[in-house]
Design an enzyme around this catalytic site. Structure first.
Site, PDB file in Angstrom:
ATOM      1  N   HIS A 244      -4.438  -7.651  -7.584  1.00  9.98           N
ATOM      2  CA  HIS A 244      -3.534  -6.708  -6.916  1.00  9.98           C
ATOM      3  C   HIS A 244      -4.170  -6.041  -5.689  1.00  9.98           C
ATOM      4  O   HIS A 244      -3.780  -6.354  -4.564  1.00  9.98           O
ATOM      5  CB  HIS A 244      -3.071  -5.662  -7.949  1.00  9.98           C
ATOM      6  CG  HIS A 244      -2.013  -4.742  -7.474  1.00  9.98           C
ATOM      7  ND1 HIS A 244      -1.127  -4.119  -8.312  1.00  9.98           N
ATOM      8  CD2 HIS A 244      -1.704  -4.289  -6.237  1.00  9.98           C
ATOM      9  CE1 HIS A 244      -0.308  -3.358  -7.617  1.00  9.98           C
ATOM     10  NE2 HIS A 244      -0.647  -3.437  -6.352  1.00  9.98           N
TER      11      HIS A 244
ATOM     12  N   HIS B  94      -3.788   3.640  -1.804  1.00 11.05           N
ATOM     13  CA  HIS B  94      -3.762   2.341  -2.498  1.00 11.05           C
ATOM     14  C   HIS B  94      -3.455   1.273  -1.471  1.00 11.05           C
ATOM     15  O   HIS B  94      -2.541   1.446  -0.653  1.00 11.05           O
ATOM     16  CB  HIS B  94      -2.681   2.361  -3.591  1.00 11.05           C
ATOM     17  CG  HIS B  94      -2.292   0.993  -4.068  1.00 11.05           C
ATOM     18  ND1 HIS B  94      -3.204   0.073  -4.540  1.00 11.05           N
ATOM     19  CD2 HIS B  94      -1.082   0.374  -4.125  1.00 11.05           C
ATOM     20  CE1 HIS B  94      -2.576  -1.038  -4.870  1.00 11.05           C
ATOM     21  NE2 HIS B  94      -1.280  -0.881  -4.624  1.00 11.05           N
TER      22      HIS B  94
ATOM     23  N   SER C 134       7.557   5.200  -3.455  1.00  7.44           N
ATOM     24  CA  SER C 134       6.693   4.036  -3.705  1.00  7.44           C
ATOM     25  C   SER C 134       6.861   3.549  -5.139  1.00  7.44           C
ATOM     26  O   SER C 134       6.938   4.351  -6.076  1.00  7.44           O
ATOM     27  CB  SER C 134       5.228   4.420  -3.471  1.00  7.44           C
ATOM     28  OG  SER C 134       4.396   3.416  -3.998  1.00  7.44           O
ATOM     29  N   SER C 135       6.857   2.232  -5.298  1.00  5.27           N
ATOM     30  CA  SER C 135       6.951   1.670  -6.651  1.00  5.27           C
ATOM     31  C   SER C 135       5.742   2.065  -7.489  1.00  5.27           C
ATOM     32  O   SER C 135       5.779   1.988  -8.717  1.00  5.27           O
ATOM     33  CB  SER C 135       7.090   0.150  -6.583  1.00  5.27           C
ATOM     34  OG  SER C 135       6.115  -0.379  -5.720  1.00  5.27           O
ATOM     35  N   GLU C 136       4.668   2.502  -6.821  1.00  4.08           N
ATOM     36  CA  GLU C 136       3.474   2.928  -7.569  1.00  4.08           C
ATOM     37  C   GLU C 136       3.486   4.424  -7.872  1.00  4.08           C
ATOM     38  O   GLU C 136       2.436   4.990  -8.190  1.00  4.08           O
ATOM     39  CB  GLU C 136       2.196   2.537  -6.816  1.00  4.08           C
ATOM     40  CG  GLU C 136       1.982   1.049  -6.624  1.00  4.08           C
ATOM     41  CD  GLU C 136       1.924   0.237  -7.915  1.00  4.08           C
ATOM     42  OE1 GLU C 136       1.950   0.828  -9.010  1.00  4.08           O
ATOM     43  OE2 GLU C 136       1.889  -1.000  -7.809  1.00  4.08           O
TER      44      GLU C 136
ATOM     45  N   GLY D  66       0.822  -1.198   0.000  1.00  2.00           N
ATOM     46  CA  GLY D  66       0.000   0.000   0.000  1.00  2.00           C
ATOM     47  C   GLY D  66       0.860   1.253   0.000  1.00  2.00           C
ATOM     48  O   GLY D  66       2.050   1.202   0.358  1.00  2.00           O
ATOM     49  N   ASN D  67       0.269   2.332  -0.410  1.00  2.00           N
ATOM     50  CA  ASN D  67       0.973   3.627  -0.455  1.00  2.00           C
ATOM     51  C   ASN D  67      -0.052   4.739  -0.543  1.00  2.00           C
ATOM     52  O   ASN D  67      -1.194   4.494  -0.947  1.00  2.00           O
ATOM     53  CB  ASN D  67       1.972   3.669  -1.628  1.00  2.00           C
ATOM     54  CG  ASN D  67       1.490   2.871  -2.808  1.00  2.00           C
ATOM     55  OD1 ASN D  67       0.580   3.299  -3.495  1.00  2.00           O
ATOM     56  ND2 ASN D  67       2.066   1.690  -3.013  1.00  2.00           N
TER      57      ASN D  67
ATOM     58  N   HIS E 258      -4.017  -3.301  -0.342  1.00  2.00           N
ATOM     59  CA  HIS E 258      -4.201  -4.679  -0.794  1.00  2.00           C
ATOM     60  C   HIS E 258      -5.095  -5.416   0.207  1.00  2.00           C
ATOM     61  O   HIS E 258      -4.749  -6.501   0.652  1.00  2.00           O
ATOM     62  CB  HIS E 258      -2.855  -5.415  -0.866  1.00  2.00           C
ATOM     63  CG  HIS E 258      -1.856  -4.835  -1.801  1.00  2.00           C
ATOM     64  ND1 HIS E 258      -0.574  -5.347  -1.925  1.00  2.00           N
ATOM     65  CD2 HIS E 258      -1.917  -3.801  -2.655  1.00  2.00           C
ATOM     66  CE1 HIS E 258       0.112  -4.638  -2.822  1.00  2.00           C
ATOM     67  NE2 HIS E 258      -0.686  -3.686  -3.268  1.00  2.00           N
TER      68      HIS E 258
HETATM   69  P1  13P Z   1       5.614   0.225  -2.233  1.00  2.00           P
HETATM   70  O1  13P Z   1       6.070  -0.200  -0.854  1.00  2.00           O
HETATM   71  O2  13P Z   1       6.765   0.397  -3.177  1.00  2.00           O
HETATM   72  O3  13P Z   1       4.708   1.429  -2.148  1.00  2.00           O
HETATM   73  O4  13P Z   1       4.802  -0.952  -2.901  1.00  2.00           O
HETATM   74  C1  13P Z   1       3.709  -1.554  -2.298  1.00  2.00           C
HETATM   75  C2  13P Z   1       2.599  -1.746  -3.277  1.00  2.00           C
HETATM   76  O5  13P Z   1       1.479  -1.601  -2.897  1.00  2.00           O
HETATM   77  C3  13P Z   1       2.853  -2.112  -4.684  1.00  2.00           C
HETATM   78  O6  13P Z   1       1.662  -2.118  -5.397  1.00  2.00           O
END
Ligand code: 13P
Length: 218
Positions: A154, A92, A72-74, A28-29, A94
């Site tokens: 996801h 965001h 964040s990767s997102e 999450g982010n 999960h």
């Molecule tokens: P991050 O920790 O990089 O935000 O990634 C978590 C995530 O939810 C990827 O979809």
């Protein structure tokens, strides 16, 4: 440190998601848009260790402005949504029901009037690998006229004029998905609300725009 209050709001939002059981581990982010800057949680930092100084500030084109950690990767997803909408905050996560619901449908029907908070049936964005531009595009499209969407295989996303409003929606999205899953698991037909019933419900929900409603009777 620039945008200290917004960075602290990002940390606080992560703690709320964690305390409400809306995230698993560091998944999450969250982010806030301030003019052409995006204040976003860093990647994979345990929420209990997160400080305001860890939160990243990037331009809307992705360039780092003040970011000592990897964002964040997102980040591409958050940037894409801000570029396409007037959102001021994004969450965001999960969480289980919304993630499960995204595995069994392309759209969550309006079985509960809370769907009016999101502008109508909640779409499921087609799967694409996390962190990619493809995912960012799919989710941005699924959010058209909506304040929430599911992400196939996801998780889920909510948006709002502020991060606080986006965060407020997250438990409602999880609730709508949990109720729909439970109803579907009985094997009985699931009753849905008409566009008129949804419009009537929407009028009573603050911050909701009936004009955004999908008028399909599905
Ligand atoms: P991050 O920790 O990089 O935000 O990634 C978590 C995530 O939810 C990827 O979809």
């Amino acid at each position: 440190m620039m945008l200290e209050a917004e960075r602290q709001s990002v940390v606080d939002a992560c703690h709320v998601m964690q305390n409400k059981g809306l995230v698993v581990g560091t998944a999450g982010n969250v982010s806030i848009r301030v003019d052409d800057l995006v204040v976003i949680s860093p990647s994979a930092v345990p929420y209990e260790e997160l400080t305001a100084a860890d939160v990243c500030v990037h331009r809307l084109d992705g360039t780092p402005v003040e970011a000592r950690l990897k964002p964040s990767s997102e980040l591409p997803l958050h940037l894409s949504v801000y570029q396409a909408t007037d959102a001021g905050g994004i969450t965001h996560n999960h969480a289980p029901a919304s993630t499960a619901m995204g595995l069994v449908c392309d759209e969550v029907p309006c079985s509960h009037y809370y769907s009016a908070m999101f502008g109508g049936p909640i779409r499921v964005a087609p799967y694409a690998e996390f962190g990619t531009d493809d995912l960012a595009r799919n989710v941005t499209e699924a959010l058209a006229g909506r304040k929430g969407a599911l992400m196939s295989n996801h998780g889920a996303i909510t948006t709002g004029p502020t991060l606080a409003k986006a965060l407020d929606l997250l438990p409602y999205l999880e609730y709508i998905c949990e109720v729909q899953l439970r109803a579907m698991s009985t094997g009985r037909p699931v009753k849905t609300l008409s566009a008129e019933q949804m419009a009537d419900a929407g009028i009573g929900i603050s911050g909701y725009t009936p004009a955004a409603l999908n008028t399909d009777k599905s």
